[in-house]
Design a protein around this motif. Structure first.
Motif, PDB file in Angstrom:
ATOM      1  N   GLY A 127      35.238  83.359  46.860  1.00 35.96           N
ATOM      2  CA  GLY A 127      35.581  82.172  47.631  1.00 35.96           C
ATOM      3  C   GLY A 127      37.067  82.165  47.939  1.00 35.96           C
ATOM      4  N   PRO A 128      37.580  81.083  48.554  1.00 32.20           N
ATOM      5  CA  PRO A 128      38.997  81.062  48.953  1.00 32.20           C
ATOM      6  C   PRO A 128      39.900  81.264  47.743  1.00 32.20           C
ATOM      7  CG  PRO A 128      37.978  78.899  49.196  1.00 32.20           C
ATOM      8  CD  PRO A 128      36.890  79.847  48.901  1.00 32.20           C
ATOM      9  N   ASN A 129      40.846  82.200  47.818  1.00 26.36           N
ATOM     10  CA  ASN A 129      41.693  82.493  46.668  1.00 26.36           C
ATOM     11  C   ASN A 129      43.104  82.917  47.066  1.00 26.36           C
ATOM     12  OD1 ASN A 129      40.986  84.874  47.817  1.00 26.36           O
ATOM     13  ND2 ASN A 129      40.802  85.990  45.888  1.00 26.36           N
ATOM     14  N   ARG A 130      43.519  82.627  48.292  1.00 28.26           N
ATOM     15  CA  ARG A 130      44.831  83.117  48.741  1.00 28.26           C
ATOM     16  C   ARG A 130      45.885  82.024  48.767  1.00 28.26           C
ATOM     17  NH1 ARG A 130      44.441  88.700  49.983  1.00 28.26           N
ATOM     18  NH2 ARG A 130      42.827  89.051  48.460  1.00 28.26           N
ATOM     19  N   VAL A 131      45.538  80.824  49.230  1.00 29.70           N
ATOM     20  CA  VAL A 131      46.547  79.775  49.425  1.00 29.70           C
ATOM     21  C   VAL A 131      46.746  79.036  48.104  1.00 29.70           C
ATOM     22  CG1 VAL A 131      47.258  77.894  50.894  1.00 29.70           C
ATOM     23  CG2 VAL A 131      45.581  79.529  51.721  1.00 29.70           C
ATOM     24  N   GLY A 132      47.957  79.059  47.578  1.00 32.82           N
ATOM     25  CA  GLY A 132      48.223  78.378  46.316  1.00 32.82           C
ATOM     26  C   GLY A 132      47.595  79.123  45.159  1.00 32.82           C
ATOM     27  N   LEU A 184      36.729  72.373  48.986  1.00 30.25           N
ATOM     28  CA  LEU A 184      37.128  73.572  48.246  1.00 30.25           C
ATOM     29  C   LEU A 184      36.083  73.891  47.187  1.00 30.25           C
ATOM     30  CD1 LEU A 184      39.257  75.733  47.628  1.00 30.25           C
ATOM     31  CD2 LEU A 184      40.212  74.176  45.961  1.00 30.25           C
ATOM     32  N   LEU A 185      35.637  72.831  46.486  1.00 31.01           N
ATOM     33  CA  LEU A 185      34.623  73.020  45.443  1.00 31.01           C
ATOM     34  C   LEU A 185      33.377  73.649  46.045  1.00 31.01           C
ATOM     35  CD1 LEU A 185      34.012  72.220  42.413  1.00 31.01           C
ATOM     36  CD2 LEU A 185      32.648  70.410  43.402  1.00 31.01           C
ATOM     37  N   GLU A 186      32.985  73.143  47.234  1.00 33.35           N
ATOM     38  CA  GLU A 186      31.787  73.682  47.870  1.00 33.35           C
ATOM     39  C   GLU A 186      31.944  75.180  48.128  1.00 33.35           C
ATOM     40  OE1 GLU A 186      30.770  72.109  51.795  1.00 33.35           O
ATOM     41  OE2 GLU A 186      28.724  72.741  51.324  1.00 33.35           O
ATOM     42  N   ARG A 187      33.088  75.560  48.681  1.00 35.35           N
ATOM     43  CA  ARG A 187      33.279  76.974  49.018  1.00 35.35           C
ATOM     44  C   ARG A 187      33.336  77.826  47.761  1.00 35.35           C
ATOM     45  NH1 ARG A 187      37.979  76.609  53.422  1.00 35.35           N
ATOM     46  NH2 ARG A 187      37.698  78.854  53.553  1.00 35.35           N
ATOM     47  N   LYS A 188      33.964  77.292  46.703  1.00 35.39           N
ATOM     48  CA  LYS A 188      34.052  78.030  45.447  1.00 35.39           C
ATOM     49  C   LYS A 188      32.680  78.155  44.793  1.00 35.39           C
ATOM     50  CE  LYS A 188      38.304  79.249  44.303  1.00 35.39           C
ATOM     51  NZ  LYS A 188      38.620  80.635  43.985  1.00 35.39           N
ATOM     52  N   VAL A 189      31.978  77.008  44.688  1.00 36.74           N
ATOM     53  CA  VAL A 189      30.690  77.000  43.988  1.00 36.74           C
ATOM     54  C   VAL A 189      29.700  77.907  44.694  1.00 36.74           C
ATOM     55  CG1 VAL A 189      28.672  75.576  43.526  1.00 36.74           C
ATOM     56  CG2 VAL A 189      30.919  74.771  42.876  1.00 36.74           C
ATOM     57  N   ILE A 190      29.609  77.753  46.030  1.00 28.81           N
ATOM     58  CA  ILE A 190      28.659  78.594  46.762  1.00 28.81           C
ATOM     59  C   ILE A 190      29.097  80.045  46.695  1.00 28.81           C
ATOM     60  CG2 ILE A 190      27.684  79.027  49.045  1.00 28.81           C
ATOM     61  CD1 ILE A 190      27.633  76.092  49.501  1.00 28.81           C
ATOM     62  N   GLY A 191      30.399  80.269  46.693  1.00 27.45           N
ATOM     63  CA  GLY A 191      30.914  81.616  46.549  1.00 27.45           C
ATOM     64  C   GLY A 191      30.433  82.255  45.262  1.00 27.45           C
ATOM     65  N   SER A 208      43.995  76.918  45.376  1.00 28.63           N
ATOM     66  CA  SER A 208      43.984  75.471  45.141  1.00 28.63           C
ATOM     67  C   SER A 208      44.601  74.681  46.295  1.00 28.63           C
ATOM     68  CB  SER A 208      44.718  75.153  43.849  1.00 28.63           C
ATOM     69  OG  SER A 208      46.040  75.625  43.951  1.00 28.63           O
ATOM     70  N   LEU A 209      45.348  75.334  47.183  1.00 24.16           N
ATOM     71  CA  LEU A 209      45.943  74.591  48.304  1.00 24.16           C
ATOM     72  C   LEU A 209      45.170  74.809  49.596  1.00 24.16           C
ATOM     73  CD1 LEU A 209      49.741  75.061  47.614  1.00 24.16           C
ATOM     74  CD2 LEU A 209      48.348  73.046  47.249  1.00 24.16           C
ATOM     75  N   GLN A 210      44.016  75.471  49.513  1.00 22.96           N
ATOM     76  CA  GLN A 210      43.221  75.762  50.700  1.00 22.96           C
ATOM     77  C   GLN A 210      42.898  74.518  51.534  1.00 22.96           C
ATOM     78  OE1 GLN A 210      42.321  79.013  51.590  1.00 22.96           O
ATOM     79  NE2 GLN A 210      41.678  78.065  53.494  1.00 22.96           N
ATOM     80  N   PRO A 211      42.422  73.399  50.913  1.00 18.29           N
ATOM     81  CA  PRO A 211      42.104  72.220  51.728  1.00 18.29           C
ATOM     82  C   PRO A 211      43.304  71.681  52.486  1.00 18.29           C
ATOM     83  CG  PRO A 211      41.329  71.913  49.473  1.00 18.29           C
ATOM     84  CD  PRO A 211      42.129  73.159  49.479  1.00 18.29           C
TER      85      PRO A 211
END
Lengths: 199, 347
Positions: B51-56, B37-44, B60-63
């Motif tokens: 970056g991922p922002n829908r689940v949780g 998740l950190l990778e997707r957020k940081v690179i985002g 935060s529940l993406q993984p």
């Protein structure tokens, strides 16, 4: 049966099984993978002998490097099994003869005459802080320094020989000089053209 | 409390060890999940996206969602694949990535197996990780997968030599193969840590570590723009997830090892300064985690920054740059240790 003995038998059985599979499997890739398994179990046996340095180096060098290169080569070969089996019956007597000679030689060397229990007593158990690595280093760099250095020089010569055998200048090679590549500037490659916009 | 200790001592040794392993592996798996998740957020954020922002909450529940999805997906077996090897390859990748943590000291006394040759053990196990990749590439019976496997094998072998030599210098400097002793040899202050006397090797080790884990800019084994996904092109479901877990577990391992061998592991960065007593209450594990995190972040940063290396450039860097540097620096370090160079090696 103590736990240690139990582990010993497991490692030995898998080792013998894997070694047998190495010479009986038709597919060379499977054979190499069984050889990897055999090395791994041999390392386990050495670990039981408290030779942790040798065991780990066996895994590191043979399993981690040599066998990977082996697999690398074997996977790229297209081995025709039928062709390999063609001369089997013709070469069988010679093979059996050589095999028998090797077994007899091995038995003469590794027999009780040189490796009997009276020659080598069961190894003494060392304390937990005994460092096998340190003991081995002490021995290699004091008593056996010259043989060790000679072995190293022979290996170095072998490396140089192997490299010089495969290194040949090929005129059609599309080799790029790295320093030239790095020295390339924007001005060498790119030309900005100013022009009127067209309709 | 004493009842708990009694209960712990009453448990059979094997159960104790299993509990210890679970205590190490569970947080590690959780860390791997949130590292993705950190990778997707940081690179985002580096690419000016969210970056991922829908689940949780804020994604935060993406993984967890990803893990659930992968678990329930079908594992497709290619028709002409070697089924046994195809299925065992992900396990062969994941097992060494987890087993290497057995000798890792999280604190002065917090280590599962405090063995003499810990460093060799880690080196031996990480060198076995390549089998999973090669076997996967071969067993899939696909050209793309096979190309990925070949690239990965050549690359890992090349960088393992530089990595091993860098570690030889660490061993020479510390005078021990035991991780605890290696960290204790760096005691003093932040300037006593091995990153300073072994600076070129510190850089070489970390870059070789990036190459060993097949991460960008050395990710030619996957190379999605050239060979689709390389060795795991035909994998799906949990089999793919195992490769994924192994890659991220290896990334965390490399970061943690770099922190341990070059940045003083659990030692406080304020040691030997006026601030030492202010931070004396901070557990050593926290410092280790903070140092590890620096390298974990850099791995993500690399991916967002550098384009993929060309294959011949990878080989040149490994063989013609790193190996000569390490050999020269081993001699320098050996000379310094023999002559008891003040500040670092005079104890």
């Amino acid at each position: 049966m103590s736990f240690e003995k139990f582990i010993f038998y497991i490692f030995s059985l898998v080792l013998i099984f894997a070694a047998t599979m190495v010479i009986t499997r038709r597919n060379p890739v499977h054979a190499v993978l069984f050889l990897v398994l055999a090395f791994f179990n041999a390392a386990g046996l050495w670990m039981l002998l408290e030779a942790e340095f040798l065991a780990l180096v066996l895994v590191l060098v043979y399993v981690g490097a040599v066998m990977v290169l082996f697999l690398f080569v074997v996977m790229m070969l297209d081995v025709d099994v039928a062709e390999m089996r063609a001369g089997f019956m013709k070469n069988l007597p010679v093979g059996l003869l050589i095999g028998a000679a090797m077994i007899i030689e091995l038995l003469m060397v590794v027999g009780p005459k040189y490796f009997g229990l009276d020659k080598f007593a069961a190894p003494v158990k060392h304390a937990a802080d005994f460092s096998n690595t340190e003991a081995l280093g002490m021995l290699l760099y004091t008593d056996y320094l010259y043989p060790f250095e000679i072995a190293a020089v022979i290996l170095l010569v072998a490396i140089i020989a192997a490299i010089s055998l495969t290194l040949r200048r090929r005129p059609d090679r599309k080799y790029i000089d790295i320093s030239k590549q790095l020295a390339a500037k924007k001005a060498d490659r790119l030309r900005v053209v100013k022009m009127e916009s067209e309709k | 409390m004493s009842m708990l200790i009694d209960f712990w001592n009453w448990l059979p040794v094997i159960i104790q060890i299993v509990i210890k392993i679970v205590v190490i592996v569970l947080p590690l798996m959780l860390m791997v999940a949130y590292y993705t998740l950190l990778e997707r957020k940081v690179i985002g954020y580096m690419q000016i996206r969210i970056g991922p922002n829908r689940v949780g909450f804020k994604g935060s529940l993406q993984p967890i969602a990803d893990a659930m999805k992968l678990m329930f997906k079908e594992i497709v077996l290619p028709t002409k694949a070697n089924k046994f090897l195809f299925l065992i390859a992900p396990m062969l990748t994941l097992a060494p990535a987890l087993a290497a943590w057995a000798v890792f000291p999280f604190d002065e006394t917090l280590v599962l197996a405090d063995v003499n040759a810990g460093l060799l053990y880690v080196l031996a196990l990480t060198s076995m990780g390549v089998y999973g990749v090669i076997i996967a590439g071969w067993a899939t019976n696909s050209k793309y997968a096979f190309l990925g496997a070949m690239r990965s094998a050549a690359q890992i072998i090349s960088y393992e030599i530089a990595m091993g030599f860098a570690l030889v210098a660490v061993i020479v400097a510390a005078g021990s193969l035991n991780f605890g002793d290696i960290v204790r040899a760096q005691q003093g202050s932040a300037a006593h840590w091995f990153w300073l006397p072994l600076f070129p090797l510190f850089i070489v080790y970390f870059i070789a570590g990036v190459a060993e884990t097949n991460r960008a800019p050395f990710d030619v084994a996957e190379g999605e723009s050239e060979i689709v996904a390389g060795f795991h092109v035909e994998y799906s479901g949990m089999a793919f997830a195992a490769f994924f877990l192994a890659e991220y577990a290896n990334m965390i391992l490399i970061s943690a090892l770099t922190a341990l061998m070059f940045l003083g592991g659990w030692l406080s960065p304020f040691e030997g300064t006026f601030a030492e007593s202010w931070f004396a209450w901070v557990p050593g594990f926290f410092w280790l985690l903070a140092k590890t995190f620096v390298f974990m972040f850099m791995l993500l940063w690399f991916r967002a920054t550098f384009p993929r290396y060309r294959y011949d450039q990878i080989m040149r860097l490994g063989w013609k740059v790193f190996i000569p540097i390490t050999i020269v620096w081993i001699l320098v370090v050996a000379y310094a240790v023999v002559n008891k160079m003040p500040w670092w090696f005079n104890t």
